[in-house]
Scaffold this active site. Structure first.
Site, mmCIF file in Angstrom:
data_model
loop_
_atom_site.group_PDB
_atom_site.id
_atom_site.type_symbol
_atom_site.label_atom_id
_atom_site.label_comp_id
_atom_site.label_asym_id
_atom_site.label_seq_id
_atom_site.Cartn_x
_atom_site.Cartn_y
_atom_site.Cartn_z
ATOM 1 N N SER A 275 0.839 -1.206 0.000
ATOM 2 C CA SER A 275 0.000 0.000 0.000
ATOM 3 C C SER A 275 0.865 1.243 0.000
ATOM 4 O O SER A 275 1.583 1.487 0.965
ATOM 5 C CB SER A 275 -0.855 0.015 1.263
ATOM 6 O OG SER A 275 -0.052 -0.136 2.410
ATOM 7 N N LYS B 86 10.644 -6.882 3.870
ATOM 8 C CA LYS B 86 10.543 -6.558 2.434
ATOM 9 C C LYS B 86 11.234 -5.231 2.121
ATOM 10 O O LYS B 86 11.722 -5.031 1.007
ATOM 11 C CB LYS B 86 9.086 -6.565 1.966
ATOM 12 C CG LYS B 86 8.159 -5.496 2.582
ATOM 13 C CD LYS B 86 8.174 -4.162 1.869
ATOM 14 C CE LYS B 86 7.395 -3.102 2.605
ATOM 15 N NZ LYS B 86 7.535 -1.751 2.042
ATOM 16 N N THR C 148 7.058 -3.376 -3.500
ATOM 17 C CA THR C 148 8.167 -2.509 -3.112
ATOM 18 C C THR C 148 9.407 -2.730 -3.968
ATOM 19 O O THR C 148 10.187 -1.804 -4.180
ATOM 20 C CB THR C 148 8.471 -2.707 -1.613
ATOM 21 O OG1 THR C 148 7.239 -2.771 -0.902
ATOM 22 C CG2 THR C 148 9.256 -1.561 -1.055
HETATM 23 N N1 LIG Z 1 4.218 5.991 3.064
HETATM 24 C C1 LIG Z 1 3.729 4.807 2.738
HETATM 25 O O1 LIG Z 1 3.354 4.571 1.583
HETATM 26 C C2 LIG Z 1 3.595 3.729 3.785
HETATM 27 C C3 LIG Z 1 2.765 2.642 3.529
HETATM 28 C C4 LIG Z 1 2.648 1.636 4.489
HETATM 29 C C5 LIG Z 1 3.344 1.725 5.684
HETATM 30 N N2 LIG Z 1 4.152 2.784 5.892
HETATM 31 C C6 LIG Z 1 4.895 2.811 7.155
HETATM 32 O O2 LIG Z 1 4.405 3.857 7.974
HETATM 33 C C7 LIG Z 1 5.461 4.334 8.814
HETATM 34 C C8 LIG Z 1 5.498 5.844 8.688
HETATM 35 O O3 LIG Z 1 5.869 6.138 7.344
HETATM 36 P P1 LIG Z 1 5.438 7.473 6.609
HETATM 37 O O4 LIG Z 1 5.435 7.177 5.168
HETATM 38 O O5 LIG Z 1 4.216 8.064 7.191
HETATM 39 O O6 LIG Z 1 6.705 8.391 6.949
HETATM 40 P P2 LIG Z 1 6.824 9.965 6.794
HETATM 41 O O7 LIG Z 1 8.275 10.241 6.699
HETATM 42 O O8 LIG Z 1 5.946 10.479 5.722
HETATM 43 O O9 LIG Z 1 6.243 10.528 8.166
HETATM 44 C C9 LIG Z 1 6.767 10.191 9.404
HETATM 45 C C10 LIG Z 1 6.093 11.090 10.417
HETATM 46 O O10 LIG Z 1 6.495 10.697 11.728
HETATM 47 C C11 LIG Z 1 6.786 11.870 12.460
HETATM 48 N N3 LIG Z 1 7.706 11.532 13.511
HETATM 49 C C12 LIG Z 1 8.973 11.083 13.384
HETATM 50 N N4 LIG Z 1 9.503 10.892 14.598
HETATM 51 C C13 LIG Z 1 8.549 11.205 15.500
HETATM 52 C C14 LIG Z 1 8.489 11.203 16.923
HETATM 53 N N5 LIG Z 1 9.526 10.817 17.658
HETATM 54 N N6 LIG Z 1 7.353 11.610 17.513
HETATM 55 C C15 LIG Z 1 6.312 11.997 16.780
HETATM 56 N N7 LIG Z 1 6.298 12.019 15.438
HETATM 57 C C16 LIG Z 1 7.416 11.626 14.813
HETATM 58 C C17 LIG Z 1 7.366 12.841 11.446
HETATM 59 O O11 LIG Z 1 7.260 14.168 11.917
HETATM 60 C C18 LIG Z 1 6.479 12.566 10.248
HETATM 61 O O12 LIG Z 1 5.302 13.341 10.291
HETATM 62 C C19 LIG Z 1 6.742 3.643 8.324
HETATM 63 O O13 LIG Z 1 7.054 2.575 9.174
HETATM 64 C C20 LIG Z 1 6.376 3.121 6.953
HETATM 65 O O14 LIG Z 1 7.090 1.962 6.593
HETATM 66 C C21 LIG Z 1 4.283 3.796 4.995
HETATM 67 O O1 LIG Z 2 7.909 3.841 0.259
HETATM 68 P P1 LIG Z 2 8.290 2.610 1.046
HETATM 69 O O2 LIG Z 2 9.437 1.883 0.438
HETATM 70 O O3 LIG Z 2 8.457 2.915 2.501
HETATM 71 O O4 LIG Z 2 7.061 1.585 0.917
HETATM 72 C C1 LIG Z 2 5.787 1.989 1.309
HETATM 73 C C2 LIG Z 2 4.931 0.795 1.667
HETATM 74 O O5 LIG Z 2 5.529 0.046 2.701
HETATM 75 C C3 LIG Z 2 4.609 -0.096 0.508
HETATM 76 O O6 LIG Z 2 3.725 -1.105 0.918
#
Ligand SMILES: NC(=O)c1ccc[n+]([C@@H]2O[C@H](COP(=O)([O-])OP(=O)(O)OC[C@H]3O[C@@H](n4cnc5c(N)ncnc54)[C@H](O)[C@@H]3O)[C@@H](O)[C@H]2O)c1
Ligand SMILES: O=P(O)(O)OC[C@H](O)CO
Length: 312
Positions: free
Chosen positions: A124, A177, A234
């Protein structure tokens, strides 16, 4: 009511999607935007989403999704974990905590022992979810009844959740992954070709399965959305930050270190776990070294290819 902690790309996308089911409170530590989150450009927040810097507002919710990066979660829980007691807590981070060598759900369970802990993971991209494109995810919860209730609560007409009780397998699939996606990116960035990428994906999947089953995961979970499904997405899409990071390493291009790349720290965690448990995880170990600049792409490939020939 649903609360989401972390107003990055994924927390924001989930807020947009879940607003279809009712009010959502989205908490970020610094909200310096209005209407459109720069981490998710082109997406307008629905009226059902309250965006706030007030942590108390989000913690008042009965069901809370934690959408912080894996390496930030431990620090957040150290500070605020006691306030999460008694809630349904859904982890969405895809990584292994480097300090504790555990996944996010174990950190959450330790911080809030009486909470129901679940994991939402699977293929996703935040941008896809926020645009309302059809997406299928895995919802893992050891408590089958709580998992079934959450599955209903967090599904929408376009966000389809499949449930499992195998939290370990679902969580590890999502974390591992990312490491293999970096390796796939290195291969493509270095111009080594699609055949080499297919080899890395397949042998990477073997490593994922080896470690996850060693830690108690069910093998079939690894072949589901949270494992093979997310690995496929990914490793094959430039929408992935982990894949793009690998491409940058492979091509020797610059990389913006402010971008969240979960696979880099997780590769280091895996290298330590492999040593600890006597496991063979050569791709993960090499990604850890590549991500830190400890080895050149040429040497990394030479070393992987020079390994003794073995049965598949
Ligand atoms: N972006 C995607 O497509 C996606 C999809 C599935 C899962 N994820 C997972 O979701 C998680 C977050 O990813 P993302 O894409 O949102 O990252 P991102 O970089 O867009 O956002 C991270 C957020 O966390 C905040 N943050 C960081 N440290 C913090 C702290 N100590 N306290 C409070 N806030 C804090 C940052 O300010 C930011 O707003 C990751 O583990 C990622 O693998 C992301
Ligand atoms: O952008 P990435 O590599 O953190 O991947 C986002 C999601 O984990 C995909 O499922």
């Amino acid at each position: 009511m649903i609360g989401i902690l972390g107003a990055g790309a994924f927390g924001t996308a989930l807020a947009v999607a879940l607003a279809a089911n009712g009010p959502v409170t989205l908490w970020g530590r610094r909200i310096d935007w209005r209407g459109e989150n720069p981490r998710l450009p082109g997406v307008t927040m629905p009226g059902a989403v309250t965006v706030t810097q007030d942590l108390d507002a989000a913690l008042a919710c009965d069901t809370i999704l934690l959408a912080l990066p894996a390496q930030a979660l431990g620090g957040f829980l150290d500070e605020h974990g006691a306030r999460l007691a008694g809630r349904v807590l859904v982890s969405t981070a895809k990584g292994i905590d480097l300090a504790h060598l555990t996944g996010p759900s174990a950190l959450i369970a330790q911080a809030a022992p009486d909470a129901v802990v679940a994991v939402l993971t699977g293929p996703s991209f935040a941008a896809d979810i926020a645009r309302g494109l059809p997406t299928a995810l895995t919802l893992a919860c050891a408590d089958a009844a709580a998992g079934a209730a959450l599955q209903t609560r967090l599904s929408t007409p376009v966000l389809r959740l499949y449930r499992t009780t195998d939290v370990t397998g679902a969580e590890l699939g999502g974390a591992l992954k990312n490491v293999i996606a970096i390796a796939a990116g290195v291969v493509i960035g270095a111009g080594l070709g699609d055949s080499a990428r297919a080899a890395i994906i397949t042998r990477g999947f073997a490593e994922m399965t080896r470690l996850a089953t060693h830690l108690g995961a069910r093998p079939e979970t690894l072949t589901g959305l949270s494992g093979l499904g997310d690995l496929t997405l990914t490793c094959t899409s430039a929408g992935s930050r982990n894949f793009r990071f690998g491409c940058a390493i492979g091509s020797g291009s610059a990389w913006d270190s402010a971008t969240t790349v979960e696979g880099a720290a997780t590769a280091r965690a895996l290298a330590r776990m492999a040593l600890r448990d006597g496991l063979d995880l050569p791709i993960a170990a090499m990604v850890a070294r590549l991500a830190q600049g400890d080895v050149s792409v040429e040497k990394a490939m030479d070393r992987l290819l020079a390994r003794p020939l073995k049965e598949e």
